[in-house]
Design a protein around this motif. Sequence first.
Motif, mmCIF file in Angstrom:
data_model
loop_
_atom_site.group_PDB
_atom_site.id
_atom_site.type_symbol
_atom_site.label_atom_id
_atom_site.label_comp_id
_atom_site.label_asym_id
_atom_site.label_seq_id
_atom_site.Cartn_x
_atom_site.Cartn_y
_atom_site.Cartn_z
ATOM 1 N N ASN A 251 0.872 -1.172 0.000
ATOM 2 C CA ASN A 251 0.000 0.000 0.000
ATOM 3 C C ASN A 251 0.910 1.223 0.000
ATOM 4 O O ASN A 251 2.140 1.088 -0.118
ATOM 5 C CB ASN A 251 -0.994 -0.021 1.167
ATOM 6 C CG ASN A 251 -0.312 -0.040 2.529
ATOM 7 O OD1 ASN A 251 0.860 0.319 2.656
ATOM 8 N ND2 ASN A 251 -1.038 -0.454 3.559
ATOM 9 N N LYS A 252 0.347 2.408 0.167
ATOM 10 C CA LYS A 252 1.185 3.604 -0.001
ATOM 11 C C LYS A 252 2.174 3.802 1.143
ATOM 12 O O LYS A 252 3.025 4.690 1.073
ATOM 13 C CB LYS A 252 0.316 4.844 -0.174
ATOM 14 C CG LYS A 252 -0.530 5.205 1.048
ATOM 15 C CD LYS A 252 -1.340 6.463 0.758
ATOM 16 C CE LYS A 252 -2.203 6.894 1.929
ATOM 17 N NZ LYS A 252 -2.940 8.135 1.639
ATOM 18 N N TYR A 253 2.073 2.963 2.186
ATOM 19 C CA TYR A 253 2.997 3.127 3.316
ATOM 20 C C TYR A 253 4.096 2.075 3.339
ATOM 21 O O TYR A 253 4.998 2.142 4.158
ATOM 22 C CB TYR A 253 2.217 3.062 4.635
ATOM 23 C CG TYR A 253 1.168 4.152 4.735
ATOM 24 C CD1 TYR A 253 1.558 5.478 4.882
ATOM 25 C CD2 TYR A 253 -0.176 3.860 4.649
ATOM 26 C CE1 TYR A 253 0.608 6.481 4.951
ATOM 27 C CE2 TYR A 253 -1.142 4.857 4.722
ATOM 28 C CZ TYR A 253 -0.739 6.170 4.872
ATOM 29 O OH TYR A 253 -1.663 7.161 4.945
ATOM 30 N N GLY A 254 4.030 1.101 2.431
ATOM 31 C CA GLY A 254 5.101 0.125 2.418
ATOM 32 C C GLY A 254 4.725 -1.101 1.612
ATOM 33 O O GLY A 254 3.588 -1.249 1.136
ATOM 34 N N ALA A 255 5.716 -1.990 1.445
ATOM 35 C CA ALA A 255 5.525 -3.211 0.663
ATOM 36 C C ALA A 255 6.229 -4.358 1.371
ATOM 37 O O ALA A 255 7.238 -4.172 2.053
ATOM 38 C CB ALA A 255 6.063 -3.042 -0.759
ATOM 39 N N ILE A 256 5.692 -5.598 1.204
ATOM 40 C CA ILE A 256 6.314 -6.802 1.743
ATOM 41 C C ILE A 256 6.407 -7.826 0.628
ATOM 42 O O ILE A 256 5.645 -7.781 -0.355
ATOM 43 C CB ILE A 256 5.521 -7.371 2.935
ATOM 44 C CG1 ILE A 256 4.054 -7.581 2.555
ATOM 45 C CG2 ILE A 256 5.635 -6.480 4.146
ATOM 46 C CD1 ILE A 256 3.224 -8.222 3.667
ATOM 47 N N TYR A 257 7.359 -8.766 0.746
ATOM 48 C CA TYR A 257 7.669 -9.702 -0.323
ATOM 49 C C TYR A 257 7.593 -11.125 0.210
ATOM 50 O O TYR A 257 8.005 -11.403 1.338
ATOM 51 C CB TYR A 257 9.083 -9.451 -0.868
ATOM 52 C CG TYR A 257 9.256 -8.089 -1.519
ATOM 53 C CD1 TYR A 257 9.225 -7.967 -2.905
ATOM 54 C CD2 TYR A 257 9.455 -6.947 -0.741
ATOM 55 C CE1 TYR A 257 9.389 -6.721 -3.505
ATOM 56 C CE2 TYR A 257 9.619 -5.707 -1.323
ATOM 57 C CZ TYR A 257 9.587 -5.597 -2.699
ATOM 58 O OH TYR A 257 9.737 -4.376 -3.289
#
Length: 882
Positions: A251-257
Amino acid sequence: IHLLQYLLVFANVKIIYSWVFNELPSFVAEDSRRFISQETGHLYISKVQPSDVGSYVCQVKNTVTNARVLSPPTPLTLKTDGVMGEYEPKIEAHFPQTVLAAKGITVRLECFALGNPVPTITWRKMSGNIPKKARLRKSQAVLEIPNIQLEDSGSYECKAENTRGGTAFRGHLQVYTLPQWISMINDTQLDSGEQLRWECRATGKPRPTYRWLRNGEPLNSQSRVEMVNGELIIHRLQQTDSGMYQCIAENKYGAIYSSAELKILASAPMFSTNPVRLIATVGKDVSLECRPRASPKPRISWRKSDRRVQIMLLRNNTLRIINSSRSDEGSYVCRAENQFGSAELTTMLLVKEPMRVELNPVRVEVTVGESVVLSCKVTHDPSLDVSFLWLLNNQPLNTQQEGGHFEYIQTQSSTADLMIRSILLKHAGKYGCHAQTSADSVLAEAELLVRGPPGPPGVVIVEEITDTTATLSWSHGVDNHSPITTYNVQARSPVSLGWQTVKTDPEPVTGNMESAMAVELNPWVEYEFRVVATNGIGTGDPSTPSRAVRTKEAVPSVAPANVRGGNGRRHELVISWEPISEEFQNGEGFGYIVAFRANGTRGWKEKMVTSADSTTYKYRDETFPPLTPFEVRVGVYNNKGDGPFSEVVTVFSAEGEPREPPSEVQAFAISSSEIKVIWKPPNPGPGRPQAYEVSFWKDMEQEEMGKKKRTTGNETTLLLTGLEGNTQYLISVKGFNSAGQGPASSPIKISTKKNAPSLPPGNLMWIQEGNNVSLSWDPVKARDNESEVIGYKVLLRQEGRGHSQVMRTPNSAVVLTLPEGGTYIIEVRAVSEGGEGAASAQVRVLTSSGKRWLGSHSLGGFSDLRMCAYGNRLDCFHIIPL
């Protein structure tokens, strides 16, 4: 008014603002009138006062390095051209209209207003209540919300008010969360042509979107590839689909993989074991498996002796032969093929005659403590080895863990016996002999019945309770193959010694009964009941106890025992008895009735003793003389009524404490530390002393400061020891008994003797002739405060022995005759009326058997003479004639 700070920029570093007033270490204290914004660093003063005039310096502190930076001073002065009047609040510092906060952090919302009078700040949440965990800081200018959560989002309003009016500011707090995984993808291996389905799911606010990468490059939808809401589907996998995949939730506050590897398998068929030998039994079904490793899945075909077989083929390519026979023996070949190659598996099938197992005896009954042997005999194909496994109630029997009760005996390759010794009830059940060969397995079973004492009956229920009975019921327990003959009813109470058998109605309780009445119980006692069953083998374990129940109250039925009396003070009648235990008190409100009357009188005096634990009653009457005889009896009562009285006994009133002091008290000084006291007992009569107490104190002291010493009985003499020498003492004597102390005799005065001489005898000299020793010393002269010397005491002791011989002499010389053979120790003490003085130095003398020591008065004709003197040191010498 507000003062602006000097701007400092620190990347990702938290700083704290404070203001110095005039000079360090005087800092501005924040209150309802003054406020320092930790967002801007501004200092706000809502209503300036004369005390605020001065110089202000802004201090900025780095919380990581603790470094501090100070601004140049800024002066604050008051205008003299007028006075500021009252005005309504004006909010100067406030939080942003939109506040974004990550979940879990602490949020601080600031709000401060200028105004005269000083405004009051209040807070509210427009939808719902302010979280309970929130705290107001700095005179309500800061709303602090720790551990912010999604439900804390919403519009917040701060309001400033004074008597002139009010104003408000409203802003929105929005809590966001970074994406967090719910499900992730994992490494996968698939055959080419199969379908891949991966799904990744994450939470977050705003809701996250998903992207896919393969080998670091974006993956796009195409004819075989579908990507919908975190789900990836690839149809008809190809070798080119292999690689490292990543699912990205953002989302606009971060990303996870989330990463996983996809492997597309491609290999020719291969068998791990080849050939396979399989043994089957005539008449049984047999399955021949064909499970090669291959990718993609191979085509399977079977043949026997170069001929294709048409026997049942299962879906997993297993060949199943129904009702096998000898004709089915032979070699079976499974062939597997795919585009990468082929492989074959050969299975050698042997068909044997079935095994038979016989277990004897099939059913056996034994009694606890007896032994039995179960024999298992097997008939089988001699080319096959057989193994045995014993079971008890379908569970493998571990003979090593059964305490030596079981022994496994195999006399032949086809026979196995099980010996069961000292059988217990738990050994009953179904025994199995499981025989197994490589072709077959057979289970034969036998039943073992164990007769023993009955099991515990069911839980005892108290149906009805009275003061002396309890109606009980229970259910039958297992009889362990021997009929129950009788039941034994037992009870336990807090005052009983464990479980006791109680009488019942009927008596006895036969084995077909499931209820009985316990009789002859004690009223008002808490009981538990249990039942024990007995059969022809023995008595079993007891049932679970019933709940505790208390019998009803009743009038007491047991009178106190061992009523007696005596002792006490003058004019007292002391009556005592053994208390009634709680078991026989029969109810609440238990107490005693003490009745007594003087011999020859008619009416009884009765006194109530309300304590159930009481054992004594004292009655005082000044009119009756000592040792007056009384008739006494003690009864009992409780809330239900009066119980029985004890038998009447005669008790005498107390003779009282001694009424006269001892007479003819005399004292004699024995030494400087001892005085002997003698006296005569008081005249015979009531209040006879049982012992005496001697009080003694120094002439210059109060009696209370003195000491006391008691006799052990009726002795009329006592030796006082440990006294000070040459000191005058006062001494008095009084008698006492169990009732108390009598009057003391008039004090008499006596002085201890002067102390013994403190100096020891000195300059010891001795002459030894054989076993005779002539010993002399300087006389001891007493000091002024010491007793005169009246003689000397010579102590002789053989070395290694504790016993000493004592010789007294008025002179300062003595001749001692010593036994032959040994070492002797001699010491001398001065003797006076005050006792013995200090000891001299010790003299050691050695006597030898057969050797003479000659005297010193004449040397003519003597061969050897030994002389010694003990002054400051020991000097010894021999005199040898020329």
